[in-house]
Design an enzyme around this catalytic site. Structure first.
Site, short mmCIF file in Angstrom:
data_model
loop_
_atom_site.label_atom_id
_atom_site.label_comp_id
_atom_site.label_asym_id
_atom_site.label_seq_id
_atom_site.Cartn_x
_atom_site.Cartn_y
_atom_site.Cartn_z
N HIS A 1 0.14 2.47 31.24
CA HIS A 1 0.18 1.88 29.90
C HIS A 1 -0.64 0.58 29.81
O HIS A 1 -0.09 -0.50 30.01
CB HIS A 1 1.62 1.54 29.52
CG HIS A 1 2.47 2.73 29.24
ND1 HIS A 1 2.57 3.29 27.98
CD2 HIS A 1 3.27 3.46 30.05
CE1 HIS A 1 3.40 4.32 28.03
NE2 HIS A 1 3.84 4.46 29.27
N GLU B 1 -1.46 -0.86 27.18
CA GLU B 1 -0.93 -1.65 26.06
C GLU B 1 0.31 -2.44 26.47
O GLU B 1 0.76 -3.30 25.73
CB GLU B 1 -0.64 -0.73 24.87
CG GLU B 1 0.65 0.08 24.94
CD GLU B 1 0.57 1.32 25.85
OE1 GLU B 1 -0.31 1.37 26.73
OE2 GLU B 1 1.43 2.22 25.67
N CYS C 1 -0.13 8.13 28.45
CA CYS C 1 1.15 8.64 28.95
C CYS C 1 1.50 9.95 28.26
O CYS C 1 0.82 10.94 28.46
CB CYS C 1 2.24 7.57 28.79
SG CYS C 1 3.69 7.91 29.79
#
Lengths: 768, 277
Positions: free
Chosen positions: B236, B238, B104
């Site tokens: 993302h 994560e 990002c």
């Protein structure tokens, strides 16, 4: 004092007549009333001198409604006294702190930023977020979630109906949402809950409430009081400028057509990219045990924060205002003392810990300055470059006398409950689903990051990824890999509170509890933001007292602790009065995150159940509001049966007997059933006669009775019914593949095209 | 399984706020992630014990967030500060084949540094691409899907092309535009296997808004450098590391277990471990 700093001004006060003092108070924007001025005159007569401008400025902050709660405290203390059980409530400071079962603690607080947002929506809302983050940080917690209930005039209000000097509802809404977005996203705290409410009574004075939940891994809140004399007072964060001077005085009176221009300077400037490292540095300093006490700088700036911090510990203080880092040169000492410049915190740090404390903040590029010390008291001594600028008995400044406001019940005349037509049910269904108060909030939810930090397990939007719908609450996993969850929700019912503030407030607490039950959580705590009008109006005072009593009774019945709250008065102006609007940020505990439940229907063929006893009263309902019908009887509140029902429901969920749940609120069954179907891209067939109400129309639109709609796995239906024995629970219908079918016993009354309706519902709000 | 404790630096300055979820993910994979403030690399205003050297780490992650507020072009300020503080060290780090990841805002930083799409020399340089404001004109947080493009990214070598991942997005500036002759440049990146991920619809088909959330040309969601040791992506991984982070986990009664981000990050960490061994 023999010698004052040449930078301060002595204000002629003694032997002046009250009328002169009133004029002086107004000219300086101090906001004192006659009684207060007389008290001040007596104090300084006894001291044998005139006050300095620094002293008057500090007194004006501490004695403002905003900081002192002088009108409201008399009603709050008795109502909520027993709602802070020591076994669960670990702190009642700037934010409440609750024990989290299984280890750790969480903090919660909600407050208003109404007046600044009315004048400058983007900055007002942004600094609202900034302020509530500081409140949570100021009890030692890491902010992990934000919520933001918002109340505006109708977005389609014709320009001709917007009073002069007032900003249009759309401009306000767009600015407020952008302000929350840009502050919350940048600071990295997810916005997981909220609400948007529309009513013409919010045109002049929109309500912008902001809530925050924080996490304390070690479960030990940092106190909001100084620990010992000789400790240093360290000011950390943003530099001090001229923004936000007199913000509390602005918040403590009604809006006028000149508020936009005259009070723009009372709104502060936010800086999330300073707040983010300020949070990190503070958490490091807490973790290293360097902070003995802390207070955030909000309304009234340094004057309020320092006074409350040391007074709570029973001390005095000595501060040299010339040490405060300034954003611009030339600020007068009194301006430094009361400026509400953002992103600042005040810490009590033991002298030996100061070097390491400053080192941490320097490493994060956050300014931190030793500005003075905790003294023995009872005086505060304010200096400018070592020369006196103020010397007041601290208790005199920070403990103003409470006001005894007159209260009077509003005259009420109830109108009979009207008959809801039983024909044209499709039209009624669509009308409610597509009402502005009901249509999808997806567009707004998506401009807020609701997943940053990675804890959001049940998100604000529920359902299949191609067809998101509304849920009742978000659920966070505060501990990585932990089994327990923290559910967060918002509740407000300004229209019910307008009909009857006591019952309305009870219904708000019931709504909060239902929202929590709906995701599988047990109610744990709420923080309330009490938005009311002008307290010099005895009706407003009565509304306030009744609402406070209702919230407290509801909390008691449903098992909520109430560790913190906020009062916002003087909402309104230009002849516009807001409805009594208590707003809750409520939390619940989910014992097993794997059993958390969402609102979307999961499987065609599953039975649909209705929990709770339907009520025919329509007061405050969306159907009635859309017809301009006010003054109707409210459905009665029944928090004790709801608690029983909720316990049984959560137990059923823990046994895996519930696939979906959604509460019945604005828009009645029409809204609840459609949202459950939307999220699952499925349909339903229901028998409205199961409600036990007199007709299909009222069965579709009625909201009362604290009900929830459930989807139960087909094979578990019998076990589910056995679990719910003793609570009102009826089979309402069946989940189907598509379409909404409304029946009355065997007769089909209406069929709704849910796919087409979903697309209209999803895109109708027109925000942002 | 005994896992090496791969030392990973997660670079932070003010506003790099997606570090928590990244630490949780990388730690779950057995790595040793450490959030390192840029000043710790610079050795400026920090204790001696807190100083760090980039060369002590096996991988560098540039996390998501709003570095320095992103009040100018996203990632530009952090990129300038990294260039000034770490330029030659970072070049050496990349040339040594160690892993640099940008997620990002970190992807935006890598583009600004010229690390992506990157040069055969592995040198930093002026940006050759930009991630500009989404076609929608606003920040949006939403579930999105990407498909592995079968390129030259060694960690995913064994995965079939088109393998789909649910990675949520949360950005306002993610539309990739390439400098120079954009069409030719894109063809070349495709031929060279530098396209890491493309946005796809939930059924795997071509992505229109919102499944391509920003309007990126060719639906490109992530890139690698020519060597395949620097990569960046807008969504993302994560944040979809655990199954419970998926928006629809409650529909399949599978709360426990991994999400799609785990599959991706595990491949990345395992590959880096082999390189570091």
């Amino acid at each position: 004092m023999e010698r004052w700093s040449p930078r301060v001004e002595l204000v002629p006060f003694r032997r002046r007549r009250l009328a002169e003092l009133l004029a002086l108070s107004d000219a300086r924007g101090l906001g004192f009333d006659r009684g207060e001025l007389s008290r001040l005159r007596g104090y300084f007569a006894h001291e044998g001198r005139d006050p300095t401008d620094v002293e008057l400025a500090g007194l004006a902050q501490s004695w403002s409604e905003h900081c002192s709660y002088k009108s409201s405290r008399a009603f709050l203390a008795p109502a909520f006294r027993d709602l802070r059980p020591r076994s669960r409530v670990l702190g009642t400071g700037d934010a409440g702190v609750l024990r989290f079962p299984g280890g750790g603690a969480y903090a919660l607080r909600i407050e208003s930023h109404n007046h600044p947002s009315a004048v400058e929506p983007y900055g007002g809302a942004a600094t609202g977020i900034g302020g509530i983050l500081r409140d949570v940080l100021a009890v030692g917690a890491e902010p992990i979630a934000l919520t933001d209930p918002l109340f505006f005039g109708p977005l389609d209000l014709p320009a001709s109906e917007v009073p002069p000097g007032v900003k249009s509802p759309r401009y306000l809404a767009e600015g407020v949402i952008a302000g929350i977005r840009d502050y919350g996203n940048r600071v990295g705290v997810p916005t997981v809950s909220g609400g948007i409410y529309f009513d013409p009574s919010f045109v002049v004075n929109p309500l912008v409430n902001v809530g925050c939940v924080g996490w304390l891994p070690n479960g030990r809140p940092v106190p909001n009081r100084a620990r010992r004399s000789g400790d240093r007072l360290v000011l950390a964060g943003g530099r001090t400028g001229r923004d936000g001077i007199g913000g509390v005085a602005f918040a403590s009176k009604e809006l006028t057509d000149e508020s936009g221009s005259a009070s723009r300077g009372a709104v502060q400037l936010g800086n999330p990219i300073l707040k983010e490292p300020l949070i990190r540095a503070s958490l490091e300093a807490y973790a290293e045990g360097l902070v003995a006490g802390v207070k955030d700088l909000g309304g009234g700036g340094l004057a309020t924060a320092s006074g409350e911090l040391v007074h709570a510990g029973g001390f005095g203080l000595t501060v040299d205002l010339a040490r405060v880092p300034l954003r611009e040169a030339g600020l007068r000492p009194w301006e430094v003392w009361i400026s509400e410049s953002q992103e600042r915190m005040l810490y009590d740090v033991a002298p030996a810990s100061v070097p390491r404390f400053l080192e941490i903040f320097r490493a994060h590029d956050v300014p931190a300055t030793d500005i003075g010390e905790v003294s023995r008291g009872p005086y505060e001594t304010i200096l400018w470059e070592g020369e006196p600028a103020a010397r007041l008995r601290l208790a005199f400044r920070v403990e103003p006398p409470l006001l005894r406001r007159r209260r009077a019940a509003r005259p009420r005349r109830l109108r009979p409950t009207p008959k809801v037509p039983d024909d044209r049910l499709e039209a009624t269904f669509e009308e409610l689903v597509l009402a502005a108060d009901n249509v999808s909030r997806e567009g707004v939810v998506r401009v807020y990051d609701h997943e940053v930090q990675g804890r959001t397990v049940v998100k604000p939007l529920h359902g299949v990824v191609t067809s998101p719908s509304h849920g009742d609450a978000a659920v966070l996993a505060p501990v990585e890999g932990g089994r327990r969850g923290l559910a967060i929700t918002t509740a407000a019912q300004p229209w019910a509170c307008q009909e009857d503030p006591y019952t309305g407030a009870l219904l708000v607490v019931e709504e909060a509890a239902r929202n929590l039950f709906s995701v599988g959580a047990r109610p744990d705590a709420f923080s309330d933001c009490l938005n009311f009008g002008n307290p010099t109006d005895p009706h407003v005072v009565h509304d306030f007292a009744e609402a406070a009593r209702g919230l407290a009774d509801g909390a008691r019945a449903l098992g909520f602790a109430v560790p913190s709250g906020n009062v916002s008065l003087y909402n309104g102006g230009l002849g516009h009065e807001i409805p009594p609007t208590p707003v809750l940020l409520a939390t619940g505990i989910v014992d097993d995150l794997a059993r958390a439940t969402t609102s979307d229907f999961k499987r065609a063929g599953d039975p649909i159940y209705l929990l709770g006893s339907s009520r025919a009263e329509l007061g405050g309902s969306l159907w009635a509001r859309r017809r301009g019908l006010r003054g109707l009887r409210l459905p009665s509140a029944a928090p004790v049966p709801l608690r029983r029902l909720g316990r049984a429901l959560v137990r059923a969920m823990e046994q895996g007997l519930v696939r979906a749940a959604h509460d019945v609120a604005d828009g009645g069954l029409a809204s609840t059933l459609s949202e459950m179907a939307f999220g699952g891209r499925l349909g339903f067939e229901v028998d409205l006669a199961a409600t036990g109400l007199g007709g299909a129309g009222v069965a579709l639109v009625a909201e009362g009775g604290s009900r929830l709609v459930l989807e139960v796995p087909l094979r578990a239906a019998r076990r589910f019914e056995a679990t719910m024995r003793g609570v009102p629970c009826l089979r309402l219908g069946t989940v189907t593949d598509d379409g909404g079918v409304l029946r009355w016993e065997e007769k089909t009354l209406a069929g709704v095209d849910l796919v087409g309706l979903y697309d209209r519902w999803r895109g109708a709000l027109g925000l942002p | 399984m005994v896992r090496s404790k791969l030392p990973i630096a997660i670079l932070s300055i003010e506003g790099t706020n997606c570090d928590r979820e990244l630490v949780v993910a990388l730690r779950s994979l057995g790595a040793r992630p450490e959030v390192v403030h840029l000043k710790q690399f610079e050795g400026r205003e920090v204790r001696a014990a807190d100083r760090r050297r980039l060369s002590d780490y096996a991988a560098l992650f540039l996390p998501g967030g709003f570095s320095a507020g992103d009040y100018v072009r996203a990632g530009a300020i952090l990129a300038a500060r990294v260039r000034a503080a770490l330029g030659p060290e970072l070049e050496e780090f990349v040339r040594s084949g160690r892993l640099v990841a940008g997620i990002c805002n970190g992807f935006q930083v890598a583009i600004e540094l010229g690390l992506l799409p990157g040069r055969p020399s592995g040198r930093l340089g002026p940006a050759e691409a930009a991630l500009i404001t989404n076609d929608s004109g606003r920040f949006e947080c939403r579930p999105t899907f990407v498909a592995w493009d079968g390129g030259r990214f060694p960690p995913l070598r064994d995965l079939p092309r088109g393998t789909r991942f649910l990675f949520p997005s949360a950005h306002g500036e993610g539309k990739l535009v390439l400098g120079g002759d954009a069409a030719a440049r894109r063809r070349q990146l495709e031929e060279d296997g530098q396209v890491l991920f493309r946005w796809v619809a939930p059924d795997g088909g071509p992505a229109r808004y919102p499944w391509n959330p920003n309007g990126s040309e060719g639906d490109i969601a992530g890139l690698t450098n020519p060597q395949g040791n620097v990569f960046g992506l807008m969504p993302h991984p994560e944040r979809s590391f655990f199954r419970a982070q998926a928006p629809d986990w409650s529909r399949s009664a599978s709360f426990r277990g991994w999400g799609d981000g785990h599959r991706f990050l595990e491949a990345v960490v395992r590959h880096a471990e082999r390189g570091a061994a």
